[in-house]
Scaffold this motif. Structure first.
Motif, PDB file in Angstrom:
ATOM      1  N   ALA A 118       0.843  -1.243  -0.236  1.00 59.28           N
ATOM      2  CA  ALA A 118      -0.075  -0.102   0.162  1.00 59.28           C
ATOM      3  C   ALA A 118       0.649   1.276   0.051  1.00 59.28           C
ATOM      4  O   ALA A 118       0.430   2.333  -0.609  1.00 59.28           O
ATOM      5  CB  ALA A 118      -0.907  -0.006   1.138  1.00 59.28           C
ATOM      6  N   LEU A 119       2.072   1.295   0.647  1.00 57.15           N
ATOM      7  CA  LEU A 119       2.834   2.350   0.663  1.00 57.15           C
ATOM      8  C   LEU A 119       3.359   2.553  -0.718  1.00 57.15           C
ATOM      9  O   LEU A 119       3.688   3.584  -0.891  1.00 57.15           O
ATOM     10  CB  LEU A 119       3.894   1.958   1.644  1.00 57.15           C
ATOM     11  N   LEU A 120       3.915   1.673  -1.497  1.00 58.12           N
ATOM     12  CA  LEU A 120       4.365   1.841  -2.889  1.00 58.12           C
ATOM     13  C   LEU A 120       3.190   2.487  -3.630  1.00 58.12           C
ATOM     14  O   LEU A 120       3.796   3.374  -4.376  1.00 58.12           O
ATOM     15  CB  LEU A 120       4.763   0.459  -3.240  1.00 58.12           C
ATOM     16  N   ILE A 121       2.092   1.796  -3.667  1.00 65.08           N
ATOM     17  CA  ILE A 121       1.101   2.693  -4.299  1.00 65.08           C
ATOM     18  C   ILE A 121       0.950   4.022  -3.998  1.00 65.08           C
ATOM     19  O   ILE A 121       0.873   4.773  -4.921  1.00 65.08           O
ATOM     20  CB  ILE A 121      -0.284   1.818  -4.121  1.00 65.08           C
ATOM     21  N   GLY A 122       0.834   4.290  -2.731  1.00 67.08           N
ATOM     22  CA  GLY A 122       0.886   5.500  -2.393  1.00 67.08           C
ATOM     23  C   GLY A 122       1.971   6.428  -2.871  1.00 67.08           C
ATOM     24  O   GLY A 122       1.492   7.668  -3.160  1.00 67.08           O
ATOM     25  N   THR A 123       3.011   6.139  -2.669  1.00 65.79           N
ATOM     26  CA  THR A 123       4.242   6.964  -3.080  1.00 65.79           C
ATOM     27  C   THR A 123       4.232   7.056  -4.708  1.00 65.79           C
ATOM     28  O   THR A 123       4.696   8.275  -5.245  1.00 65.79           O
ATOM     29  CB  THR A 123       5.531   6.030  -2.874  1.00 65.79           C
ATOM     30  N   ILE A 124       3.543   6.123  -5.384  1.00 63.84           N
ATOM     31  CA  ILE A 124       3.452   6.412  -6.721  1.00 63.84           C
ATOM     32  C   ILE A 124       2.287   7.582  -7.071  1.00 63.84           C
ATOM     33  O   ILE A 124       2.669   8.630  -8.037  1.00 63.84           O
ATOM     34  CB  ILE A 124       3.091   5.245  -7.576  1.00 63.84           C
ATOM     35  N   VAL A 125       1.334   7.700  -6.394  1.00 63.33           N
ATOM     36  CA  VAL A 125       0.425   8.757  -6.259  1.00 63.33           C
ATOM     37  C   VAL A 125       0.815  10.009  -6.031  1.00 63.33           C
ATOM     38  O   VAL A 125       0.689  10.898  -6.666  1.00 63.33           O
ATOM     39  CB  VAL A 125      -0.988   8.198  -5.531  1.00 63.33           C
ATOM     40  N   ILE A 126       1.672  10.189  -4.984  1.00 59.96           N
ATOM     41  CA  ILE A 126       1.962  11.541  -4.312  1.00 59.96           C
ATOM     42  C   ILE A 126       3.140  11.895  -5.046  1.00 59.96           C
ATOM     43  O   ILE A 126       3.259  13.258  -5.471  1.00 59.96           O
ATOM     44  CB  ILE A 126       2.564  11.218  -3.182  1.00 59.96           C
ATOM     45  N   THR A 127       3.855  11.107  -5.984  1.00 57.51           N
ATOM     46  CA  THR A 127       4.788  11.451  -7.030  1.00 57.51           C
ATOM     47  C   THR A 127       4.266  11.814  -8.333  1.00 57.51           C
ATOM     48  O   THR A 127       4.638  13.164  -8.577  1.00 57.51           O
ATOM     49  CB  THR A 127       5.822  10.315  -7.097  1.00 57.51           C
ATOM     50  N   ALA A 128       3.353  11.201  -8.534  1.00 57.19           N
ATOM     51  CA  ALA A 128       2.626  11.524  -9.942  1.00 57.19           C
ATOM     52  C   ALA A 128       1.836  12.943  -9.717  1.00 57.19           C
ATOM     53  O   ALA A 128       1.638  13.850 -10.417  1.00 57.19           O
ATOM     54  CB  ALA A 128       1.575  10.482 -10.270  1.00 57.19           C
ATOM     55  N   MET A 129       1.364  13.082  -8.452  1.00 57.28           N
ATOM     56  CA  MET A 129       0.571  14.389  -8.211  1.00 57.28           C
ATOM     57  C   MET A 129       1.294  15.620  -8.110  1.00 57.28           C
ATOM     58  O   MET A 129       1.083  16.775  -8.003  1.00 57.28           O
ATOM     59  CB  MET A 129      -0.107  14.407  -6.979  1.00 57.28           C
ATOM     60  N   GLY A 130       2.826  15.276  -8.211  1.00 57.46           N
ATOM     61  CA  GLY A 130       3.815  16.538  -7.712  1.00 57.46           C
ATOM     62  C   GLY A 130       3.847  17.102  -6.473  1.00 57.46           C
ATOM     63  O   GLY A 130       3.892  18.482  -6.611  1.00 57.46           O
ATOM     64  N   ILE A 131       3.659  16.266  -5.743  1.00 55.60           N
ATOM     65  CA  ILE A 131       3.759  17.063  -4.211  1.00 55.60           C
ATOM     66  C   ILE A 131       5.045  16.834  -3.385  1.00 55.60           C
ATOM     67  O   ILE A 131       5.088  17.377  -2.275  1.00 55.60           O
ATOM     68  CB  ILE A 131       2.363  16.367  -3.242  1.00 55.60           C
ATOM     69  N   ASN A 132       5.803  16.186  -4.087  1.00 55.44           N
ATOM     70  CA  ASN A 132       7.298  16.406  -3.807  1.00 55.44           C
ATOM     71  C   ASN A 132       8.260  16.432  -4.943  1.00 55.44           C
ATOM     72  O   ASN A 132       7.698  16.407  -5.915  1.00 55.44           O
ATOM     73  CB  ASN A 132       7.454  15.298  -3.004  1.00 55.44           C
ATOM     74  N   ARG A 133       9.417  16.570  -4.700  1.00 54.19           N
ATOM     75  CA  ARG A 133      10.227  16.533  -5.890  1.00 54.19           C
ATOM     76  C   ARG A 133      10.705  15.266  -6.093  1.00 54.19           C
ATOM     77  O   ARG A 133      11.627  14.319  -5.411  1.00 54.19           O
ATOM     78  CB  ARG A 133      11.682  17.291  -5.251  1.00 54.19           C
ATOM     79  N   GLY A 134      10.257  14.654  -7.086  1.00 53.77           N
ATOM     80  CA  GLY A 134      10.532  13.256  -7.781  1.00 53.77           C
ATOM     81  C   GLY A 134      11.641  12.834  -7.785  1.00 53.77           C
ATOM     82  O   GLY A 134      11.986  11.592  -7.735  1.00 53.77           O
ATOM     83  N   TRP A 135      12.610  13.633  -8.065  1.00 58.18           N
ATOM     84  CA  TRP A 135      13.940  13.136  -8.293  1.00 58.18           C
ATOM     85  C   TRP A 135      14.989  12.855  -6.837  1.00 58.18           C
ATOM     86  O   TRP A 135      15.766  12.202  -6.897  1.00 58.18           O
ATOM     87  CB  TRP A 135      14.708  14.325  -9.058  1.00 58.18           C
ATOM     88  N   ILE A 136      14.263  13.465  -5.658  1.00 58.59           N
ATOM     89  CA  ILE A 136      14.981  13.224  -4.310  1.00 58.59           C
ATOM     90  C   ILE A 136      14.875  11.575  -3.951  1.00 58.59           C
ATOM     91  O   ILE A 136      15.747  11.076  -3.726  1.00 58.59           O
ATOM     92  CB  ILE A 136      14.194  14.114  -3.314  1.00 58.59           C
TER      93      ILE A 136
END
Length: 339
Positions: free
Chosen positions: A204-222
């Protein structure tokens, strides 16, 4: 090279496309589903810890801010997100009272003693975890607290489901690139053994990180930089018994809270550097320290401690950024100096 104007304020939404309110609620949702997955395998214990933590975190924030904001302040979701992030970092068998103490410390001391959301140099959830970890070290299970290097690199148990899914992936997706996924890793996505809630709710955490990265709420390159450096060090170190280039990178990623560190804690903008050089330095330093503490220091929670150490230098890093990478123009605005 032309100078590029940037905003340099102590706010959590710097360089983030999503508003801070939306960001907090999305992260809270990601954390909640991770907790929910863990709760399915422990009779609801993880969920009970989360409910107690959220209730007291929200209540504490309300009591601290009600005079000036009423109930408006708690609507930003930061207290909920802080509580759920902290819960993910804890063992699923911990007594809820310790999680409550951690939430109180996170909200009162770490968050509001520095001025509230966006002004803290240390992630509140990480501060709450440190408070529990070093105030009551015995509340952490022996399996996690005393985990040895050999325990971290052994292959996980293989189940029939793991065999079936691994075989399917190897015969379809991975066969295209000539890659073969070893058996045992699918089990790590659905781990029901006592342990850290973030590791138990990994799928569930992996799915969530995909969502929050796709939504642009963090710097995806970090997260990519953190995982790249951390994975490289694991790989070249082998099993620390002289086997060069044989380290188990996937197991390193799927245990020890690595995913929550990479995608949520290290990518937290309010408790990190503000410009590319400072961010890059702090992320690489966190990855190196995480590897050192987990594999050489035999500290299962080494990633959290490593990130806390790096956070201690964030004020200094920000000062250096301001001194060497920024200057004011004629209008008083901060301008990034060309490199």
């Amino acid at each position: 090279m032309a100078e590029r104007k940037i905003l340099f304020l102590q706010k959590p939404q710097i360089n983030i496309s999503c508003s801070s309110v939306g960001r907090m609620w999305l992260i809270a949702a990601c954390a909640f589903f991770c907790v929910l997955q863990s709760a399915f395998g422990d009779g609801g214990d993880s969920l009970v810890i989360a409910l107690f933590s959220v209730f007291f975190a929200v209540l504490t924030e309300y009591l601290l801010t009600r005079r000036n904001y009423g109930i408006e302040k708690i609507k930003d979701g930061s207290a909920v997100a802080t509580a759920l992030i902290l819960v993910m970092m804890l063992p699923n068998q911990i007594h809820p009272i310790y999680a409550v103490f951690g939430c109180l410390f996170a909200i009162v001391v770490v968050k509001y003693s520095f001025g509230g959301l966006g002004s803290n140099w240390l992630n509140p959830a990480l501060g709450g975890w440190l408070f529990i970890r070093f105030s009551w070290p015995s509340v952490f299970s022996d399996m996690l607290e005393q985990a040895s290097i050999s325990e971290m690199i052994i292959s996980p148990d293989v189940t029939a489901i793991d065999n079936s899914v691994t075989e399917f992936l190897n015969n379809t997706i991975f066969s295209i690139g000539g890659i073969q996924l070893p058996q045992g890793y699918i089990n790590l996505l659905f781990n029901n053994n006592p342990g850290m809630i973030a590791d138990r709710g990994l799928f569930a955490l992996l799915i969530g990180t995909i969502v929050i990265t796709a939504m642009g709420i963090n710097r995806g390159w970090i997260p990519l930089v953190f995982l790249g450096v951390y994975g490289f060090l694991i790989r070249i170190a082998g099993d620390l018994s002289g086997v060069f280039g044989a380290g188990d990178v996937l197991y390193g990623f799927f245990s020890g809270g690595t995913i929550i560190i990479a995608f949520i804690l290290a990518a937290e903008p309010s408790s990190s550097a503000k410009l590319m050089p400072g961010i890059l330095f702090s992320v690489i330093a966190a990855a190196v320290l995480t590897w050192f503490l987990r594999y050489w220091g035999s500290e299962f929670y080494g990633g959290f401690i490593a990130l806390a150490i790096v956070n201690c230098f964030i004020p200094l890093i920000r000062f250096i950024e301001n001194k060497f990478f920024l200057k004011r123009n004629n209008h008083g605005n901060f301008m990034e100096k060309p490199l």
